[in-house]
Design an enzyme around this catalytic site. Sequence first.
Site, PDB file in Angstrom:
ATOM      1  N   ASN A  26     -10.860   4.137 -54.659  1.00 20.30           N
ATOM      2  CA  ASN A  26     -10.288   5.302 -55.328  1.00 20.30           C
ATOM      3  C   ASN A  26      -9.623   4.801 -56.601  1.00 20.30           C
ATOM      4  O   ASN A  26      -8.536   4.236 -56.548  1.00 20.30           O
ATOM      5  CB  ASN A  26      -9.272   5.980 -54.390  1.00 20.30           C
ATOM      6  N   LYS A  55      -8.394   6.423 -58.991  1.00 24.65           N
ATOM      7  CA  LYS A  55      -7.327   7.302 -59.489  1.00 24.65           C
ATOM      8  C   LYS A  55      -7.481   7.491 -61.007  1.00 24.65           C
ATOM      9  O   LYS A  55      -8.595   7.430 -61.509  1.00 24.65           O
ATOM     10  CB  LYS A  55      -5.956   6.741 -59.088  1.00 24.65           C
ATOM     11  N   HIS A  88      -5.992  14.371 -51.019  1.00 30.35           N
ATOM     12  CA  HIS A  88      -5.271  13.110 -51.199  1.00 30.35           C
ATOM     13  C   HIS A  88      -3.782  13.421 -51.348  1.00 30.35           C
ATOM     14  O   HIS A  88      -3.404  14.424 -51.953  1.00 30.35           O
ATOM     15  CB  HIS A  88      -5.792  12.373 -52.445  1.00 30.35           C
ATOM     16  N   GLU A  96      -1.576  12.382 -53.243  1.00 31.65           N
ATOM     17  CA  GLU A  96      -1.097  12.592 -54.624  1.00 31.65           C
ATOM     18  C   GLU A  96      -1.433  14.005 -55.093  1.00 31.65           C
ATOM     19  O   GLU A  96      -0.686  14.604 -55.871  1.00 31.65           O
ATOM     20  CB  GLU A  96      -1.693  11.512 -55.548  1.00 31.65           C
ATOM     21  N   GLU A 121      -4.151   8.144 -44.353  1.00 30.56           N
ATOM     22  CA  GLU A 121      -3.411   7.414 -45.378  1.00 30.56           C
ATOM     23  C   GLU A 121      -1.921   7.734 -45.253  1.00 30.56           C
ATOM     24  O   GLU A 121      -1.456   8.748 -45.784  1.00 30.56           O
ATOM     25  CB  GLU A 121      -3.884   7.831 -46.773  1.00 30.56           C
ATOM     26  N   GLY A 125       0.077   2.604 -52.428  1.00 26.63           N
ATOM     27  CA  GLY A 125       0.561   2.020 -53.675  1.00 26.63           C
ATOM     28  C   GLY A 125       1.897   1.311 -53.560  1.00 26.63           C
ATOM     29  O   GLY A 125       2.517   0.962 -54.559  1.00 26.63           O
ATOM     30  N   SER A 173      -2.459   0.557 -49.344  1.00 26.54           N
ATOM     31  CA  SER A 173      -2.253  -0.873 -49.615  1.00 26.54           C
ATOM     32  C   SER A 173      -3.193  -1.774 -48.823  1.00 26.54           C
ATOM     33  O   SER A 173      -2.793  -2.854 -48.383  1.00 26.54           O
ATOM     34  CB  SER A 173      -0.783  -1.262 -49.382  1.00 26.54           C
TER      35      SER A 173
END
Length: 248
Positions: A9, A11, A94, A96, A166, A172, A211
Amino acid sequence: MRQSLIMGNWKMNGTRESSQSLCAAIMAGLNENDKNIVICVPAVYLADLQTLTSNSPLALGAQNVANQEAGAYTGEVSATMLKEFNCQYALVGHSERRTYYGDTDESVAERFCQAQKQGVIPVLCIGETLAERENGETFNVVNTQLDAVIAKAGIGAFANAVIAYEPVWAIGTGRTATDEQAQEVHKAIRERVALQDPVIAENLQILYGGSMKADNAKGLLAMPDIDGGLIGGASLDAQSFLKIYHSI
Ligand code: PGA
Protein backbone atom coordinates in the site's frame (compact mmCIF):
# COMPACT_ATOMS: atom_id res chain seq x y z
CA MET A 1 -5.73 -24.67 0.57
CA ARG A 2 -5.47 -20.89 0.86
CA GLN A 3 -2.81 -19.16 -1.19
CA SER A 4 -0.74 -16.43 0.41
CA LEU A 5 -1.11 -12.86 -0.77
CA ILE A 6 1.29 -9.96 -0.33
CA MET A 7 0.00 -6.46 -1.01
CA GLY A 8 1.85 -3.18 -0.89
CA ASN A 9 0.00 0.00 0.00
CA TRP A 10 1.99 2.95 -1.30
CA LYS A 11 -0.46 5.46 0.19
CA MET A 12 0.12 9.06 -1.01
CA ASN A 13 3.81 8.70 -1.73
CA GLY A 14 6.13 9.07 -4.68
CA THR A 15 6.19 10.88 -7.97
CA ARG A 16 5.28 9.76 -11.44
CA GLU A 17 8.91 8.92 -12.03
CA SER A 18 9.67 7.25 -8.69
CA SER A 19 6.52 5.12 -8.89
CA GLN A 20 7.75 3.66 -12.16
CA SER A 21 11.23 2.95 -10.85
CA LEU A 22 9.86 1.36 -7.68
CA CYS A 23 7.52 -0.79 -9.75
CA ALA A 24 10.35 -1.80 -12.09
CA ALA A 25 12.61 -2.68 -9.16
CA ILE A 26 9.92 -4.94 -7.67
CA MET A 27 9.33 -6.61 -11.02
CA ALA A 28 13.05 -7.22 -11.40
CA GLY A 29 12.97 -9.35 -8.24
CA LEU A 30 10.15 -11.61 -9.49
CA ASN A 31 10.19 -14.49 -11.90
CA GLU A 32 7.43 -15.58 -14.24
CA ASN A 33 6.10 -18.23 -11.87
CA ASP A 34 5.56 -15.78 -9.04
CA LYS A 35 2.01 -14.75 -8.24
CA ASN A 36 -0.14 -13.27 -5.51
CA ILE A 37 1.84 -10.06 -5.23
CA VAL A 38 0.04 -6.75 -5.62
CA ILE A 39 0.82 -3.04 -5.31
CA CYS A 40 -1.95 -0.59 -4.36
CA VAL A 41 -0.84 2.64 -5.97
CA PRO A 42 -2.12 6.21 -6.22
CA ALA A 43 -4.89 6.22 -8.85
CA VAL A 44 -3.16 8.78 -11.06
CA TYR A 45 -0.25 6.39 -11.59
CA LEU A 46 -2.38 3.44 -12.65
CA ALA A 47 -2.06 4.13 -16.38
CA ASP A 48 1.75 4.20 -16.32
CA LEU A 49 1.96 1.17 -14.11
CA GLN A 50 -0.58 -0.79 -16.12
CA THR A 51 1.72 -0.48 -19.12
CA LEU A 52 4.78 -1.33 -17.08
CA THR A 53 3.25 -4.41 -15.43
CA SER A 54 1.60 -5.94 -18.48
CA ASN A 55 3.11 -9.44 -18.86
CA SER A 56 4.36 -9.30 -15.29
CA PRO A 57 3.22 -11.33 -12.26
CA LEU A 58 2.89 -8.07 -10.33
CA ALA A 59 -0.78 -7.10 -10.07
CA LEU A 60 -2.28 -3.67 -9.48
CA GLY A 61 -4.67 -2.48 -6.81
CA ALA A 62 -6.31 0.80 -5.83
CA GLN A 63 -6.33 2.34 -2.37
CA ASN A 64 -10.02 3.18 -2.41
CA VAL A 65 -13.06 2.95 -4.66
CA ALA A 66 -16.20 5.06 -4.92
CA ASN A 67 -19.36 3.94 -3.14
CA GLN A 68 -21.43 4.87 -6.21
CA GLU A 69 -21.38 3.60 -9.74
CA ALA A 70 -21.10 6.92 -11.61
CA GLY A 71 -22.33 10.49 -11.49
CA ALA A 72 -21.88 13.71 -9.56
CA TYR A 73 -19.38 12.49 -6.95
CA THR A 74 -16.51 14.95 -7.20
CA GLY A 75 -13.12 13.50 -6.44
CA GLU A 76 -14.16 9.87 -6.45
CA VAL A 77 -12.87 7.08 -8.71
CA SER A 78 -15.35 4.38 -9.68
CA ALA A 79 -14.79 0.65 -9.84
CA THR A 80 -15.50 0.76 -13.58
CA MET A 81 -12.66 3.25 -14.01
CA LEU A 82 -10.30 1.10 -11.96
CA LYS A 83 -11.21 -1.89 -14.05
CA GLU A 84 -10.18 -0.03 -17.20
CA PHE A 85 -6.63 0.07 -15.84
CA ASN A 86 -6.61 -3.63 -15.00
CA CYS A 87 -6.86 -2.95 -11.31
CA GLN A 88 -7.54 -6.34 -9.77
CA TYR A 89 -7.96 -5.26 -6.16
CA ALA A 90 -9.21 -2.23 -4.24
CA LEU A 91 -8.71 -1.49 -0.56
CA VAL A 92 -11.91 -0.48 1.19
CA GLY A 93 -12.20 0.98 4.66
CA HIS A 94 -8.52 1.54 5.32
CA SER A 95 -8.24 3.12 8.76
CA GLU A 96 -6.77 6.30 7.25
CA ARG A 97 -9.93 6.62 5.13
CA ARG A 98 -12.12 5.98 8.14
CA THR A 99 -10.18 8.41 10.35
CA TYR A 100 -9.39 11.32 8.01
CA TYR A 101 -12.09 11.13 5.35
CA GLY A 102 -15.11 9.97 7.25
CA ASP A 103 -15.58 6.56 5.66
CA THR A 104 -18.26 4.85 7.72
CA ASP A 105 -19.12 1.17 8.06
CA GLU A 106 -22.03 1.87 5.73
CA SER A 107 -20.02 3.61 3.00
CA VAL A 108 -17.30 0.98 3.31
CA ALA A 109 -19.92 -1.70 2.68
CA GLU A 110 -21.13 0.23 -0.39
CA ARG A 111 -17.56 0.56 -1.69
CA PHE A 112 -17.07 -3.16 -1.16
CA CYS A 113 -20.18 -3.92 -3.23
CA GLN A 114 -19.28 -1.48 -6.00
CA ALA A 115 -15.84 -3.03 -6.40
CA GLN A 116 -17.22 -6.52 -6.52
CA LYS A 117 -19.91 -5.61 -9.01
CA GLN A 118 -17.19 -4.66 -11.48
CA GLY A 119 -15.01 -7.68 -10.76
CA VAL A 120 -12.49 -5.77 -8.67
CA ILE A 121 -11.66 -7.80 -5.55
CA PRO A 122 -12.36 -5.73 -2.44
CA VAL A 123 -9.85 -5.89 0.39
CA LEU A 124 -11.84 -5.00 3.48
CA CYS A 125 -9.63 -3.35 6.10
CA ILE A 126 -10.74 -3.64 9.72
CA GLY A 127 -9.03 -3.07 13.04
CA GLU A 128 -9.19 -1.44 16.44
CA THR A 129 -7.50 1.66 17.84
CA LEU A 130 -5.17 1.52 20.82
CA ALA A 131 -7.85 2.88 23.16
CA GLU A 132 -10.29 0.24 21.94
CA ARG A 133 -7.74 -2.51 22.52
CA GLU A 134 -6.94 -1.23 25.99
CA ASN A 135 -10.65 -1.15 26.80
CA GLY A 136 -10.98 -4.78 25.75
CA GLU A 137 -13.11 -3.87 22.74
CA THR A 138 -10.97 -5.37 19.98
CA PHE A 139 -13.32 -8.20 19.06
CA ASN A 140 -16.43 -6.00 19.26
CA VAL A 141 -14.92 -3.39 16.98
CA VAL A 142 -13.69 -5.87 14.40
CA ASN A 143 -16.99 -7.78 14.46
CA THR A 144 -19.01 -4.59 13.99
CA GLN A 145 -16.88 -3.52 11.01
CA LEU A 146 -17.15 -6.98 9.49
CA ASP A 147 -20.85 -7.45 10.19
CA ALA A 148 -21.71 -4.16 8.44
CA VAL A 149 -20.28 -5.52 5.20
CA ILE A 150 -21.75 -8.99 5.59
CA ALA A 151 -25.16 -7.39 6.18
CA LYS A 152 -25.00 -5.38 2.97
CA ALA A 153 -23.05 -7.70 0.64
CA GLY A 154 -24.13 -11.08 1.99
CA ILE A 155 -21.78 -13.77 3.20
CA GLY A 156 -21.48 -15.21 -0.33
CA ALA A 157 -19.60 -12.07 -1.37
CA PHE A 158 -16.67 -13.18 0.79
CA ALA A 159 -15.96 -16.01 -1.62
CA ASN A 160 -14.40 -13.29 -3.75
CA ALA A 161 -12.96 -10.84 -1.26
CA VAL A 162 -10.00 -10.41 1.04
CA ILE A 163 -9.94 -9.16 4.62
CA ALA A 164 -7.02 -7.21 6.07
CA TYR A 165 -6.79 -7.04 9.84
CA GLU A 166 -4.90 -3.86 10.58
CA PRO A 167 -4.75 -2.76 14.21
CA VAL A 168 -4.71 1.03 13.95
CA TRP A 169 -2.08 1.29 16.70
CA ALA A 170 0.33 -0.74 14.58
CA ILE A 171 -0.05 1.20 11.33
CA GLY A 172 3.00 3.30 10.55
CA THR A 173 4.06 3.25 14.19
CA GLY A 174 6.77 0.61 14.05
CA ARG A 175 4.78 -1.17 16.74
CA THR A 176 3.70 -4.52 15.29
CA ALA A 177 1.16 -6.85 16.84
CA THR A 178 2.90 -9.95 18.16
CA ASP A 179 2.39 -13.10 16.13
CA GLU A 180 0.00 -14.37 18.80
CA GLN A 181 -1.95 -11.10 19.11
CA ALA A 182 -2.52 -11.03 15.36
CA GLN A 183 -3.31 -14.74 15.12
CA GLU A 184 -5.92 -14.43 17.87
CA VAL A 185 -7.86 -11.79 15.95
CA HIS A 186 -7.44 -13.49 12.57
CA LYS A 187 -8.82 -16.69 14.04
CA ALA A 188 -11.78 -14.83 15.51
CA ILE A 189 -12.52 -13.18 12.16
CA ARG A 190 -12.44 -16.54 10.40
CA GLU A 191 -14.69 -18.05 13.05
CA ARG A 192 -17.17 -15.23 12.67
CA VAL A 193 -17.38 -15.81 8.93
CA ALA A 194 -17.59 -19.57 9.56
CA LEU A 195 -20.73 -19.07 11.65
CA GLN A 196 -22.43 -18.21 8.38
CA ASP A 197 -20.40 -20.19 5.88
CA PRO A 198 -17.62 -22.55 6.95
CA VAL A 199 -16.40 -23.22 3.41
CA ILE A 200 -16.04 -19.53 2.58
CA ALA A 201 -14.30 -18.99 5.91
CA GLU A 202 -11.81 -21.76 5.24
CA ASN A 203 -10.89 -20.28 1.85
CA LEU A 204 -10.89 -16.63 2.90
CA GLN A 205 -7.54 -14.84 2.72
CA ILE A 206 -7.02 -12.76 5.85
CA LEU A 207 -3.99 -10.47 5.66
CA TYR A 208 -2.20 -8.76 8.50
CA GLY A 209 -1.21 -5.11 8.22
CA GLY A 210 0.57 -2.77 10.60
CA SER A 211 4.34 -2.26 10.55
CA MET A 212 5.01 -5.54 8.82
CA LYS A 213 8.67 -5.53 7.86
CA ALA A 214 11.21 -7.94 6.42
CA ASP A 215 12.35 -8.91 9.92
CA ASN A 216 8.96 -9.64 11.49
CA ALA A 217 7.09 -10.99 8.45
CA LYS A 218 8.23 -14.57 8.75
CA GLY A 219 6.79 -15.09 12.22
CA LEU A 220 3.49 -13.42 11.39
CA LEU A 221 3.10 -15.25 8.09
CA ALA A 222 3.77 -18.58 9.78
CA MET A 223 0.63 -18.26 11.92
CA PRO A 224 -2.18 -20.56 10.77
CA ASP A 225 -4.78 -17.86 10.13
CA ILE A 226 -2.48 -15.20 8.69
CA ASP A 227 -2.55 -15.60 4.93
CA GLY A 228 -0.44 -12.66 3.88
CA GLY A 229 0.31 -9.04 4.50
CA LEU A 230 -0.80 -5.54 3.63
CA ILE A 231 2.38 -3.55 3.81
CA GLY A 232 2.67 0.22 3.92
CA GLY A 233 6.06 1.74 4.73
CA ALA A 234 8.13 -1.33 3.86
CA SER A 235 6.47 -1.60 0.45
CA LEU A 236 8.11 1.68 -0.60
CA ASP A 237 11.45 -0.07 -0.70
CA ALA A 238 11.63 -2.75 -3.39
CA GLN A 239 14.12 -4.94 -1.55
CA SER A 240 12.18 -4.88 1.74
CA PHE A 241 8.94 -5.62 -0.05
CA LEU A 242 10.48 -8.49 -2.02
CA LYS A 243 12.05 -9.87 1.13
CA ILE A 244 8.63 -9.99 2.78
CA TYR A 245 7.18 -11.64 -0.33
CA HIS A 246 9.94 -14.22 -0.39
CA SER A 247 9.58 -14.99 3.29
CA ILE A 248 6.30 -16.80 2.60
P1 PGA B 1 2.46 0.22 7.61
O1 PGA B 1 1.02 0.46 6.92
O2 PGA B 1 3.01 -1.06 7.06
O3 PGA B 1 3.28 1.41 7.23
O4 PGA B 1 2.22 0.14 9.09
C1 PGA B 1 0.14 -0.60 6.70
C2 PGA B 1 -1.13 -0.08 6.09
O5 PGA B 1 -1.58 1.01 6.46
O6 PGA B 1 -1.73 -0.73 5.20
